[in-house]
Design an enzyme around this catalytic site. Structure first.
Site, PDB file in Angstrom:
ATOM      1  N   ARG A 151       2.551 -12.770   1.198  1.00  0.00           N
ATOM      2  CA  ARG A 151       2.884 -13.283   2.527  1.00  0.00           C
ATOM      3  C   ARG A 151       2.055 -14.530   2.794  1.00  0.00           C
ATOM      4  NH1 ARG A 151       6.949 -10.915   2.342  1.00  0.00           N
ATOM      5  NH2 ARG A 151       7.758  -9.279   3.712  1.00  0.00           N
ATOM      6  N   HIS A 185      10.757 -18.696   0.293  1.00  0.00           N
ATOM      7  CA  HIS A 185      10.693 -17.225   0.396  1.00  0.00           C
ATOM      8  C   HIS A 185      11.893 -16.580  -0.323  1.00  0.00           C
ATOM      9  CE1 HIS A 185       9.110 -13.695   3.034  1.00  0.00           C
ATOM     10  NE2 HIS A 185       9.684 -13.230   1.943  1.00  0.00           N
TER      11      HIS A 185
HETATM   12  P1  NDP Z   1       3.142  -1.730  -2.567  1.00  0.00           P
HETATM   13  O1  NDP Z   1       2.839  -1.078  -1.279  1.00  0.00           O
HETATM   14  O2  NDP Z   1       3.853  -0.954  -3.629  1.00  0.00           O
HETATM   15  O3  NDP Z   1       1.799  -2.258  -3.240  1.00  0.00           O
HETATM   16  C1  NDP Z   1       0.797  -2.879  -2.511  1.00  0.00           C
HETATM   17  C2  NDP Z   1      -0.419  -3.041  -3.418  1.00  0.00           C
HETATM   18  O4  NDP Z   1      -1.425  -3.761  -2.702  1.00  0.00           O
HETATM   19  C3  NDP Z   1      -1.041  -1.696  -3.808  1.00  0.00           C
HETATM   20  O5  NDP Z   1      -1.517  -1.737  -5.136  1.00  0.00           O
HETATM   21  C4  NDP Z   1      -2.207  -1.578  -2.834  1.00  0.00           C
HETATM   22  O6  NDP Z   1      -3.279  -0.773  -3.297  1.00  0.00           O
HETATM   23  C5  NDP Z   1      -2.643  -3.026  -2.745  1.00  0.00           C
HETATM   24  N1  NDP Z   1      -3.429  -3.258  -1.535  1.00  0.00           N
HETATM   25  C6  NDP Z   1      -3.061  -3.119  -0.245  1.00  0.00           C
HETATM   26  N2  NDP Z   1      -4.081  -3.393   0.571  1.00  0.00           N
HETATM   27  C7  NDP Z   1      -5.139  -3.709  -0.223  1.00  0.00           C
HETATM   28  C8  NDP Z   1      -6.487  -4.046   0.009  1.00  0.00           C
HETATM   29  N3  NDP Z   1      -6.987  -4.127   1.256  1.00  0.00           N
HETATM   30  N4  NDP Z   1      -7.285  -4.280  -1.047  1.00  0.00           N
HETATM   31  C9  NDP Z   1      -6.815  -4.187  -2.315  1.00  0.00           C
HETATM   32  N5  NDP Z   1      -5.523  -3.856  -2.615  1.00  0.00           N
HETATM   33  C10 NDP Z   1      -4.712  -3.620  -1.574  1.00  0.00           C
HETATM   34  O7  NDP Z   1       3.949  -3.062  -2.224  1.00  0.00           O
HETATM   35  P2  NDP Z   1       4.997  -3.858  -3.133  1.00  0.00           P
HETATM   36  O8  NDP Z   1       4.414  -4.079  -4.466  1.00  0.00           O
HETATM   37  O9  NDP Z   1       6.321  -3.192  -3.054  1.00  0.00           O
HETATM   38  O10 NDP Z   1       5.110  -5.239  -2.322  1.00  0.00           O
HETATM   39  C11 NDP Z   1       3.972  -6.055  -2.114  1.00  0.00           C
HETATM   40  C12 NDP Z   1       4.294  -7.179  -1.149  1.00  0.00           C
HETATM   41  O11 NDP Z   1       5.102  -8.174  -1.762  1.00  0.00           O
HETATM   42  C13 NDP Z   1       5.103  -6.806   0.093  1.00  0.00           C
HETATM   43  O12 NDP Z   1       4.295  -6.176   1.065  1.00  0.00           O
HETATM   44  C14 NDP Z   1       5.623  -8.152   0.557  1.00  0.00           C
HETATM   45  O13 NDP Z   1       4.700  -8.740   1.439  1.00  0.00           O
HETATM   46  C15 NDP Z   1       5.678  -8.968  -0.735  1.00  0.00           C
HETATM   47  N6  NDP Z   1       7.069  -9.302  -1.103  1.00  0.00           N
HETATM   48  C16 NDP Z   1       7.439 -10.634  -1.141  1.00  0.00           C
HETATM   49  C17 NDP Z   1       8.717 -10.987  -1.517  1.00  0.00           C
HETATM   50  C18 NDP Z   1       9.114 -12.416  -1.621  1.00  0.00           C
HETATM   51  O14 NDP Z   1      10.311 -12.706  -1.782  1.00  0.00           O
HETATM   52  N7  NDP Z   1       8.192 -13.352  -1.558  1.00  0.00           N
HETATM   53  C19 NDP Z   1       9.728  -9.992  -1.875  1.00  0.00           C
HETATM   54  C20 NDP Z   1       9.230  -8.636  -1.835  1.00  0.00           C
HETATM   55  C21 NDP Z   1       7.939  -8.322  -1.457  1.00  0.00           C
HETATM   56  P3  NDP Z   1      -3.072   0.804  -3.619  1.00  0.00           P
HETATM   57  O15 NDP Z   1      -2.266   0.842  -4.911  1.00  0.00           O
HETATM   58  O16 NDP Z   1      -4.445   1.314  -3.801  1.00  0.00           O
HETATM   59  O17 NDP Z   1      -2.331   1.376  -2.463  1.00  0.00           O
HETATM   60  C1  OXD Z   2      10.233  -8.454   1.186  1.00  0.00           C
HETATM   61  C2  OXD Z   2      10.563  -9.870   1.229  1.00  0.00           C
HETATM   62  O1  OXD Z   2       9.230  -8.047   1.780  1.00  0.00           O
HETATM   63  O2  OXD Z   2      11.699 -10.246   0.851  1.00  0.00           O
HETATM   64  O3  OXD Z   2      10.980  -7.687   0.542  1.00  0.00           O
HETATM   65  O4  OXD Z   2       9.713 -10.688   1.595  1.00  0.00           O
END
Ligand code: NDP
Ligand code: OXD
Length: 314
Positions: free
Chosen positions: A229, A277
């Site tokens: 993000r 995005h």
């Molecule tokens: P998940 O919830 O599966 O994974 C999030 C990861 O981040 C986990 O490994 C989590 O740790 C880690 N995390 C969260 N908070 C912290 C912290 N404070 N310190 C260290 N690690 C942390 O999410 P996704 O992989 O499905 O998606 C990730 C993000 O990608 C979404 O939230 C979205 O913002 C972004 N996204 C962007 C898109 C785009 O088109 N640009 C499309 C889709 C998604 P833990 O494993 O320990 O819980």
């Molecule tokens: C998502 C995105 O969060 O598209 O899936 O950004």
């Protein structure tokens, strides 16, 4: 009691025609779908599949049983101060979204590994010059976020031979990845990462995490691929790190302000690739299966998967 079909309201991100309705009709024929423009009686809505609904809207649906985020990220919902907290929010986990992100991350890691920004600049100058290429084994890639998307990206990068590092909140074990976790694990990941990929959710803890202090810990000239993000990036700090050469190249897919305003220096920056995005998108055809499975679990009284924990913020 009523014998009406369970009803799912759909508010999509971009105009996809009837793609969602068609996919859901195949995956869950027992569900009635209702387009945003045909809301009707709010009391008839059992499920809502949404992207950026107007603040306060979901509160007005009195019989809502699940809120489905069309995206993996849920900041578009948690930013609503009136979001009903007694209704589970299920974030999007579906193979099409994961595949798209994997493609984008692999493409951009290879793009920066192979100095493509430099070659594009050389082409613009009609300059024929070979740059010395280092092997993948000398270019460690660090992935912030080892969740659904970060883990899939790491798995897809592994065959190329990049040393891989990952960072999560809780301890993780991913084959072929040196895993770090918690605030105390961040410095080691940053120090190793010649290419840094951010795939974190936006939470109170991760807001502004890509700041001057973080950039200073990267190897000089490191590349950044920001696909989590825009709120992760402190933009002035990134510009300063680019200008000093501490950060050498950047892919910015997500921005603090979207669309990126015309006056943003990132548009014209020679070391920055801007994309609007689009790193990945939810694919209705595959996502409908995930939505249908969750509705069936809820109706069978089984626990839901991928429910957002608002305490931790994702
Ligand atoms: P998940 O919830 O599966 O994974 C999030 C990861 O981040 C986990 O490994 C989590 O740790 C880690 N995390 C969260 N908070 C912290 C912290 N404070 N310190 C260290 N690690 C942390 O999410 P996704 O992989 O499905 O998606 C990730 C993000 O990608 C979404 O939230 C979205 O913002 C972004 N996204 C962007 C898109 C785009 O088109 N640009 C499309 C889709 C998604 P833990 O494993 O320990 O819980
Ligand atoms: C998502 C995105 O969060 O598209 O899936 O950004």
């Amino acid at each position: 009691m009523t014998d009406r079909a369970p009803t799912l309201l759909i508010k999509t991100d971009i105009d996809r025609g009837t793609a969602w309705e068609d996919a859901l009709a195949r995956a869950a024929p027992e569900i009635e779908t209702r387009a945003w423009s045909e809301l009707g009686d709010p009391a008839e809505i059992d499920y809502a599949l949404v992207w950026q609904p107007p603040a306060g809207f979901l509160k007005s649906l009195p019989n809502l049983k699940i809120i489905f985020s069309i995206g993996a990220g849920i900041d578009h919902l948690s930013s609503d101060p009136e979001l009903p907290r007694d209704v589970p929010v299920v974030r999007m986990v579906e193979p099409g979204l994961t595949q798209g992100m994997t493609e984008f991350v692999v493409m951009n890691v290879l793009f920066h590994h192979r100095y493509m920004l430099d070659y594009l600049a050389q082409q613009a100058r009609r300059e024929w010059r070979e740059l010395v290429q280092i092997p993948t084994g000398q270019r460690a890639v660090g992935i912030l976020g080892l969740g659904t998307l970060g883990t899939a990206a790491a798995e897809a990068l592994r065959p190329f031979g990049f040393p891989l590092h990952g960072w999560s909140r809780t301890p993780k074990s991913v084959p072929g990845v040196t895993c770090h976790h918690g605030p105390e694990g961040l410095s080691a990941l940053l120090a190793a990462s010649r290419i840094l990929v951010c795939l974190l959710p936006l939470t109170a803890e991760t807001e502004g995490i890509l700041n001057a202090e973080a950039f200073a810990q990267l190897p000089r000239g490191a590349a950044l691929i920001s696909v989590g993000r825009g709120g992760h990036v402190v933009e002035e700090d990134l510009l300063a790190a680019l200008d000093s050469g501490q950060v050498g190249a950047v892919t910015l897919d997500v921005m603090r302000q979207e669309p990126l305003p015309p006056e943003s220096p990132f548009w014209q920056h020679p070391r920055v690739l801007v994309t609007p995005h689009i790193a990945s998108m939810t694919i209705p055809e595959s996502a409908a299966e995930s939505v249908a499975a969750a509705i069936r679990r809820q109706r069978a009284g089984q626990p839901l998967e991928n429910v957002v924990d608002f305490e931790r913020g994702y």
